[in-house]
Motif scaffolding. Structure first.
Motif, PDB file in Angstrom:
ATOM      1  N   ALA A  79       6.142  -8.633 -33.690  1.00 15.74           N
ATOM      2  CA  ALA A  79       7.100  -9.723 -34.433  1.00 15.74           C
ATOM      3  C   ALA A  79       5.570 -10.851 -34.620  1.00 15.74           C
ATOM      4  CB  ALA A  79       8.200 -10.267 -33.506  1.00 15.74           C
ATOM      5  N   GLN A  80       5.896 -11.397 -35.848  1.00 22.72           N
ATOM      6  CA  GLN A  80       4.811 -12.378 -36.042  1.00 22.72           C
ATOM      7  C   GLN A  80       5.338 -13.802 -35.849  1.00 22.72           C
ATOM      8  OE1 GLN A  80       1.765 -11.445 -37.529  1.00 22.72           O
ATOM      9  NE2 GLN A  80       2.489  -9.594 -36.296  1.00 22.72           N
ATOM     10  N   GLN A  81       6.524 -14.046 -35.860  1.00 26.04           N
ATOM     11  CA  GLN A  81       7.056 -15.414 -35.642  1.00 26.04           C
ATOM     12  C   GLN A  81       6.705 -15.881 -34.096  1.00 26.04           C
ATOM     13  OE1 GLN A  81      11.301 -16.201 -36.989  1.00 26.04           O
ATOM     14  NE2 GLN A  81      11.135 -18.121 -35.760  1.00 26.04           N
ATOM     15  N   ASN A  82       6.344 -17.098 -33.837  1.00 28.36           N
ATOM     16  CA  ASN A  82       5.907 -17.547 -32.592  1.00 28.36           C
ATOM     17  C   ASN A  82       5.161 -16.525 -31.713  1.00 28.36           C
ATOM     18  OD1 ASN A  82       7.537 -19.600 -33.110  1.00 28.36           O
ATOM     19  ND2 ASN A  82       9.577 -18.617 -32.302  1.00 28.36           N
ATOM     20  N   LYS A  83       4.404 -15.738 -32.242  1.00 32.40           N
ATOM     21  CA  LYS A  83       3.579 -14.816 -31.427  1.00 32.40           C
ATOM     22  C   LYS A  83       2.517 -15.529 -30.922  1.00 32.40           C
ATOM     23  CE  LYS A  83      -0.095 -13.335 -34.897  1.00 32.40           C
ATOM     24  NZ  LYS A  83      -0.372 -12.536 -35.785  1.00 32.40           N
ATOM     25  N   TRP A 134      11.175 -12.787 -32.367  1.00 34.55           N
ATOM     26  CA  TRP A 134      11.860 -13.628 -33.095  1.00 34.55           C
ATOM     27  C   TRP A 134      12.259 -13.121 -34.445  1.00 34.55           C
ATOM     28  CZ3 TRP A 134      14.176 -18.557 -31.683  1.00 34.55           C
ATOM     29  CH2 TRP A 134      13.831 -18.884 -30.575  1.00 34.55           C
ATOM     30  N   ASP A 135      11.456 -12.377 -35.099  1.00 30.68           N
ATOM     31  CA  ASP A 135      11.727 -11.928 -36.522  1.00 30.68           C
ATOM     32  C   ASP A 135      11.830 -10.433 -36.348  1.00 30.68           C
ATOM     33  OD1 ASP A 135       9.059 -11.588 -35.691  1.00 30.68           O
ATOM     34  OD2 ASP A 135       8.216 -11.960 -37.510  1.00 30.68           O
ATOM     35  N   THR A 139      17.265  -9.368 -35.945  1.00 31.60           N
ATOM     36  CA  THR A 139      17.717 -10.957 -36.198  1.00 31.60           C
ATOM     37  C   THR A 139      18.575 -11.234 -37.582  1.00 31.60           C
ATOM     38  OG1 THR A 139      15.581 -11.442 -36.921  1.00 31.60           O
ATOM     39  CG2 THR A 139      16.000 -11.494 -34.494  1.00 31.60           C
ATOM     40  N   LYS A 140      17.775 -10.441 -38.423  1.00 28.95           N
ATOM     41  CA  LYS A 140      18.399 -10.520 -39.931  1.00 28.95           C
ATOM     42  C   LYS A 140      19.714  -9.940 -40.212  1.00 28.95           C
ATOM     43  CE  LYS A 140      13.708 -11.449 -41.083  1.00 28.95           C
ATOM     44  NZ  LYS A 140      13.184 -11.128 -39.834  1.00 28.95           N
ATOM     45  N   ASP A 162       7.723 -16.253 -26.781  1.00 28.33           N
ATOM     46  CA  ASP A 162       7.391 -15.430 -27.898  1.00 28.33           C
ATOM     47  C   ASP A 162       8.610 -14.185 -27.955  1.00 28.33           C
ATOM     48  OD1 ASP A 162       6.846 -13.952 -25.773  1.00 28.33           O
ATOM     49  OD2 ASP A 162       5.115 -12.678 -26.984  1.00 28.33           O
TER      50      ASP A 162
END
Length: 448
Positions: A79-83, A134-135, A139-140, A162
């Protein structure tokens, strides 16, 4: 039911402990697990390329070293968000049924698994069931799969910002998780899972998941938990971690604890029984990166501790680069390749231990036929000595667990006859003498 037999040594005030398990389990499809070992592969740091294709070239070398099971750290996208860092943690998944492109393609992974099987390896993959990044795609598509804070935001996993935690009260999420695990067995023919933070997930999920996933084929399950602290999980997993041992043995060396503390702890582990096994190790990805190499933790008893891990009741576990030895802490969120040389200084040492583990029935882990005796010596505060017996097969292990030279004798009726030193081939007749002069870091392993 476990039996502990204590035999008093007259006049010495010392006890010799025989550890025998009377439980008998039937698991013929996975009988190989009792004489196996596990080698943890950090694909990102293993080679300069950090790919499955590049690692595949290393497998013949590992086969010659006696490695049996290859455990791959998470292979899913990150995951890239908050990594964290520039590359992120492999334990923060973005999709449970895709490959991290950093390592290659799914076809590359399949090819590597097929080649591993051709060479005789079993392959297990890291499975991170407690949390995602997070992504993550869920989550979607399925935000209801996650635990939420009172404000409706995803719940951050303990101490790690993360990753976010899944909701195991959601039956649809459980089904999706099990389907994702099945995907890897069906599509890539892996042989099992190393389950990250297994005890952070409700035990009844694993009770549900294992038989459902194994409708495809029998699998090997290694759980990251300590059975002394989470005994209910031992009923599901083939093997567990020995965290209490690792922390206590480190404290023993750094804080000069009594050696008897370690012996008492071993008896507690043995009391668990043989329906499951413990994995013994001196390093792994977490320990190396965050707490230091095995040499930082164990100093002069590093090799004796490695001998113990390969010869006590259970499964030895090695980490990438220990055969060098790797003397640096590897970065976790950045590229930091192991500095390989052509001189694998510890490879022969590990080969001897791993081949003995595989070939001698006295070292079978989780086998009720094997009896382990903690032996009495004249230096019980410095020497850890034990013998493991399975019918006519016997393995004797003697370890200097102190920071000094030790002259001692073994005074125990459980040791007799002629044995061969597995490292140098010399023979010793213990009917005529049981005296030793050990230097710092010394160890000896004999088989009858």
């Amino acid at each position: 039911m476990k039996k502990i037999i204590l035999l008093a040594i007259i006049g010495l005030g010392i006890v010799s402990c025989a550890i025998q398990n009377t439980n008998k389990t039937m698991d013929l499809p996975r009988d190989w697990k009792h004489s196996t070992n596990i080698y943890e592969v950090n694909i990102r740091q293993y080679t300069k390329e950090g790919t499955f294709k590049a690692f595949e070239k290393e497998m013949p070398r590992l086969k010659s070293m006696g490695v049996k099971v290859l455990w791959f750290m998470p292979i899913t996208p990150i995951a890239q968000q908050n990594k964290k860092g520039s590359l992120g943690s492999p334990y923060a998944a973005a999709d449970y049924t895709s490959i991290n492109s950093e390592f290659g393609t799914i076809n590359d992974f399949k090819h590597m698994v097929n080649e591993a099987h051709r060479l005789g390896f079993k392959v297990i993959i890291d499975w991170v069931a407690n949390h995602t990044g997070w992504d993550h795609i869920w989550t979607k598509t399925h935000p209801e799969f996650y635990l939420k804070d009172p404000d409706g935001k995803f719940h951050i996993a303990s101490g790690m910002d993360d990753i976010i935690e899944l909701d195991y009260k959601n039956q649809e999420m459980r089904k999706a998780m099990i389907d994702a695990m099945k995907f890897w067995v069906k599509e890539t023919n892996i042989d099992g899972f190393r389950c990250d933070l297994a005890s952070w997930v409700e035990v009844d999920f694993w009770v549900q998941a294992r038989p459902e996933v194994e409708t495809i084929k029998p699998l090997f399950w290694l759980g990251e938990f300590d059975e002394l602290e989470s005994p209910e999980y031992g009923k599901v997993f083939d093997a567990s971690y020995s965290w209490k041992w690792m922390h206590t043995s480190e404290d023993y060396y750094k804080k000069d604890l009594p050696l008897q503390d370690l012996k008492d702890l071993l008896i507690k582990y043995s009391n668990i029984g043989d329906s499951s096994m413990r994995a013994w190790f001196t390093s792994n990805h977490d320990e190396n990166s965050w707490n230091g190499t095995e040499y930082e933790k164990y100093g002069v008893i590093t090799k004796p501790m490695a001998v113990f891990s390969a010869t006590w009741n259970g499964i030895p576990l090695l980490y990438s680069g220990q055969e060098l030895p790797n003397m640096k802490r590897l970065e976790f969120f950045e590229k930091d390749a192991i500095e390989w040389t052509n001189n694998y200084q510890v490879a022969d040492f590990y080969r001897t231990l791993l081949e003995l583990k595989s070939s001698n029935s006295a070292l079978r882990g989780g086998d009720a036929n094997v009896i382990t005796y903690l032996l009495n010596t004249t230096a019980n505060d410095k020497i850890l000595a034990y013998i493991r017996k399975n019918d006519k097969d016997e393995v004797l292990v003697i370890l200097n667990m102190s920071k000094e030279d030790v002259n001692f004798s073994i005074q125990d009726e459980n040791l007799s006859g002629t044995f061969r030193n597995v490292f140098d081939g010399t023979k010793m007749d213990f009917n005529t003498g049981k005296d030793f002069n050990f230097k710092v870091s010394d160890y000896k392993v004999f088989e009858k």
